[in-house]
Design an enzyme around this catalytic site. Structure first.
Site, short mmCIF file in Angstrom:
data_model
loop_
_atom_site.label_atom_id
_atom_site.label_comp_id
_atom_site.label_asym_id
_atom_site.label_seq_id
_atom_site.Cartn_x
_atom_site.Cartn_y
_atom_site.Cartn_z
N HIS A 88 0.82 -1.22 0.00
CA HIS A 88 0.00 0.00 0.00
C HIS A 88 0.85 1.27 0.00
O HIS A 88 0.31 2.37 -0.17
CB HIS A 88 -0.91 0.05 1.23
CG HIS A 88 -1.96 -1.01 1.26
ND1 HIS A 88 -2.76 -1.31 0.18
CD2 HIS A 88 -2.36 -1.85 2.27
CE1 HIS A 88 -3.59 -2.29 0.51
NE2 HIS A 88 -3.36 -2.64 1.77
N ASP A 101 -2.70 -10.89 -1.41
CA ASP A 101 -3.22 -10.24 -0.20
C ASP A 101 -4.69 -9.89 -0.44
O ASP A 101 -5.10 -9.59 -1.56
CB ASP A 101 -2.41 -8.97 0.07
CG ASP A 101 -2.74 -8.33 1.41
OD1 ASP A 101 -1.93 -8.49 2.34
OD2 ASP A 101 -3.77 -7.66 1.53
N HIS A 138 -6.29 -7.32 0.25
CA HIS A 138 -6.46 -5.92 -0.14
C HIS A 138 -5.71 -5.64 -1.43
O HIS A 138 -4.66 -6.23 -1.70
CB HIS A 138 -5.94 -4.99 0.96
CG HIS A 138 -6.59 -5.21 2.29
ND1 HIS A 138 -5.99 -5.97 3.29
CD2 HIS A 138 -7.77 -4.79 2.78
CE1 HIS A 138 -6.79 -6.00 4.34
NE2 HIS A 138 -7.88 -5.29 4.06
N ASP A 158 -4.05 -12.46 4.63
CA ASP A 158 -5.29 -11.98 5.23
C ASP A 158 -6.53 -12.39 4.45
O ASP A 158 -7.64 -12.05 4.83
CB ASP A 158 -5.26 -10.45 5.45
CG ASP A 158 -4.67 -9.70 4.29
OD1 ASP A 158 -4.39 -10.32 3.25
OD2 ASP A 158 -4.46 -8.48 4.42
#
Length: 652
Positions: free
Chosen positions: A146, A186, A188, A279
């Protein structure tokens, strides 16, 4: 550990393994609990040790990255901040700086950990590129995908994977690494990694993530499947955006089989780097998906067929200790190739998974011939029903009670501050009775839904009521549970600013979408079509406008919310995170409240600042609005076109 041969005479793969406890120095300033904490990498290392994994691997030493290599993807200001943030001169202002960033904490150990995480990613990648090890695993933190060019966000400080990829491509040409496949699994979206290679055909960036039409973190449009790269990099950016949570092994296997593997064959990478967040694993409190350790094993095993097995795993997210430990162990064992993969998975993907796969294949078929063929109907019919939509934050977990592995007590405490309580998705008789009760109650109350965009056209509005689609829409609407058409239709103008923003929408594709500034201004005038519908139908419209086709288990906008927005200043209420999640009260007509749905005031500021693009609507979207205005006898064809033109070009 040198290359070795097992008792059967089979050459064993050399797997590099890197772990350094100095990366645990990055922690919350006052020791308060947080999902991204030092124990994340400790539990992984302990799990590997308990299984005697380090003895079977080549242990690599962590190294701090040099500024010149970090600057290949980050700005000088950002590097300077992270470099100095742990110094004493920042003691008094460290927390204040962190508070201005998105989901970031900083302490006196932050700088060292960040430099070690980036440098370690570089180290393992270079070792694999040189052939000193066949593959490698970097158990690193803080995570990176990110971290934007000039800003830390989402627990991430430096973009570890992007730094490593840039290093071997640009600084080590003698290694012969000319094409890199980055696989980000991931939960996200890897927003920053995407941007760093947006125009670069040497890097094929692939991200599969929970997206929910831009409402799931990082809550932008960047993770949509139409974001494919630009210029020389067009087609080399692939996003697979889940429309809902609870996606598991079968969903990911389908994406591997029908998107990633065919494209990887065509791309033929020299090296693969996995942004290995765990995650999306079963039981993760922030992810809400259901990949098992077996699922990760299968996905990784399929990737080993490319680049001669030159694969780097760099840890990203993952916040359930048991899940991340078991998942990483499963992956390392796959890389070692000394154990068969054992396990099984659920039978079919969700129906929504097939929809997303088809959309991705169609969008990218001009770039990758392997995606041009239509998927067989019998394959698409092999599907599990998509889960019912539940009102959640972008970080709610949606796993069933019996599936949740152990979670650290400290993490549970932290999550009370960060996310809402976990949702229980089992639908029993009581839950069904509740749904029937709220629908029956809200069906007794009429409201005026005030449309200002494509819903100015009655045929378009009826898509939300009856289901279906009009010309120009990319996918059909599911419709409301109550398919009764509006009881009454009327037109009015309101002193609010109409404008167009964002660069694409799920319904219409490329082009801006209509928004109404929640703030009134006597100098502005917007034509709006008012439809008298029930409050139950308004809730179904609300979820379709924001999230597409989902079933509501509870109302998003109930009687108490209606009373609040009509009686209290300001007359607006944000009820969900979508682009049209802000309900604005515009007055009454025949004793019934007039409501519209638009963006928040804060999003208007994002449009003004340029953080989110102002963008003219697509031709078909604009044509739908124009037709609505003309058929509603509000404007002539020429006047309607001028009206859209002014809204598209006039500065906010």
């Amino acid at each position: 550990m040198e290359g070795s041969v097992d008792s059967a005479g089979k050459s064993q793969r050399r797997v590099g393994l890197l772990y350094d406890e100095r990366m645990c120095k990055h922690s919350t300033p006052d020791g308060e609990p947080h999902p991204e904490n030092p124990d994340r990498i400790k539990v992984i290392w302990n799990k590997l040790q308990a299984s005697s994994i380090p003895q079977r691997c080549v242990l690599l030493e962590a190294k701090e990255a040099e500024d010149k290599h970090i600057l290949a993807v980050h700005s000088q200001n950002h590097v300077d901040l992270i470099k100095k943030i742990s110094s004493r001169q920042f003691d008094s202002k460290r927390n204040r700086i962190a508070s201005k960033l998105d989901s970031i904490y900083l302490n006196e150990g932050t700088s060292e950990a960040a430099y070690l995480a980036a440098g370690s990613a570089m180290e393992v990648t270079e070792r694999v590129a040189k052939g000193e090890v066949d593959s490698a695993v970097a158990i690193i933190r803080p995570p990176g995908h990110h971290a934007e060019e000039d800003e830390a966000m989402g627990f991430c400080l430096f973009n570890n994977v992007a730094i490593a990829a840039s290093y071997v491509l640009n600084e080590k040409p003698e290694l012969g690494i000319n094409k890199i496949l980055i696989v980000d699994w991931d939960v996200h979206h890897g927003n920053a990694t995407q941007k760093m290679f947006w125009n670069d055909p040497r890097v094929l960036f692939f991200s599969v993530h929970r997206h929910e039409f831009g409402s799931f973190y990082p809550a932008t449009d960047d993770g949509f499947y139409t974001m494919i790269g630009e210029g020389p990099g067009a087609g080399y950016n692939i996003n697979v955006p889940w429309e809902n949570g609870r996606c598991g092994d079968a969903d990911y296997f389908a994406v591997w089989e029908h998107i990633l593997i065919p494209v990887a064959k065509e791309f033929n990478p020299d090296l693969i780097i996995v942004s290995a967040g765990f995650d999306a694993a079963i039981g993760d409190p922030l992810g809400g998906c259901r990949i098992t350790p077996y699922g990760y094993s299968v996905m990784l095993k399929k990737l080993m067929n490319f680049a001669n097995g030159k694969i780097v795993l760099a840890l990203e997210g993952g916040y359930n200790f048991e899940s991340i430990a078991k998942s990483m162990l499963a992956c390392v064992e796959v890389l070692l190739e000394d154990k068969p993969i054992l396990g099984s998975s659920e039978a079919y993907p969700f129906e929504s998974t097939w929809s997303v796969i088809q959309a991705v294949r169609q969008t990218l078929s001009d770039y990758w011939p392997s995606l041009t063929n239509e998927l067989p109907v019998e394959l698409l019919n092999q599907k599990a029903p998509s889960p019912a939509y539940n009102r959640t934050s972008s970080s709610d977990s949606e796993v069933e009670d019996h599936e949740i592995p152990k979670v650290s007590p400290h993490l549970e405490e932290a999550l009370q501050e960060i996310i809402e309580p976990l949702s229980k998705l089992q639908v029993d008789d009581g839950a069904q009775a509740y749904v029937a009760t709220w629908r029956s109650e809200l069906s007794k109350f009429d409201v005026w839904y005030a449309a200002f965009g494509s819903n100015l056209l009655l045929k378009r509005l009826l898509c939300y009521i009856e289901g279906g689609q009009v010309d120009g829409m990319l996918k059909p609407c599911v419709g409301s549970e109550d398919k009764t058409p509006p009881k009454e239709i009327m037109w009015k103008t309101f002193p609010h600013r109409l404008f167009f923003g964002r660069e694409f929408t799920l319904s219409w594709g490329l082009g801006g979408s209509a928004f109404l500034n929640p703030e009134s201004n006597s100098e502005d005038k917007t034509h709006m079509c008012l439809y008298r519908i029930t409050l139950e139908q308004f809730n179904d419209l609300l979820v379709q406008a924001n999230y597409g086709g989902h079933t509501l288990s509870s109302p998003l906008f109930d009687l108490s919310a209606l009373n609040s927005v009509t009686s209290e200043e300001p007359h607006s209420l944000q009820v969900l995170e979508g682009w049209y999640g802000n309900i604005v009260y515009l007055g009454k007509e025949h004793s019934n409240p007039i409501l519209t749905m638009t963006c928040t005031k804060s999003n208007v500021e994002r449009f003004k600042s340029g953080e989110v693009a102002l963008c003219a609507p697509s031709k078909k979207y604009a044509s739908t609005i124009v037709t609505g205005l003309v058929e509603g006898k509000q404007l002539s064809q020429e006047e309607a076109l001028a009206y859209i033109q002014e809204a598209s070009t006039k500065p906010l």
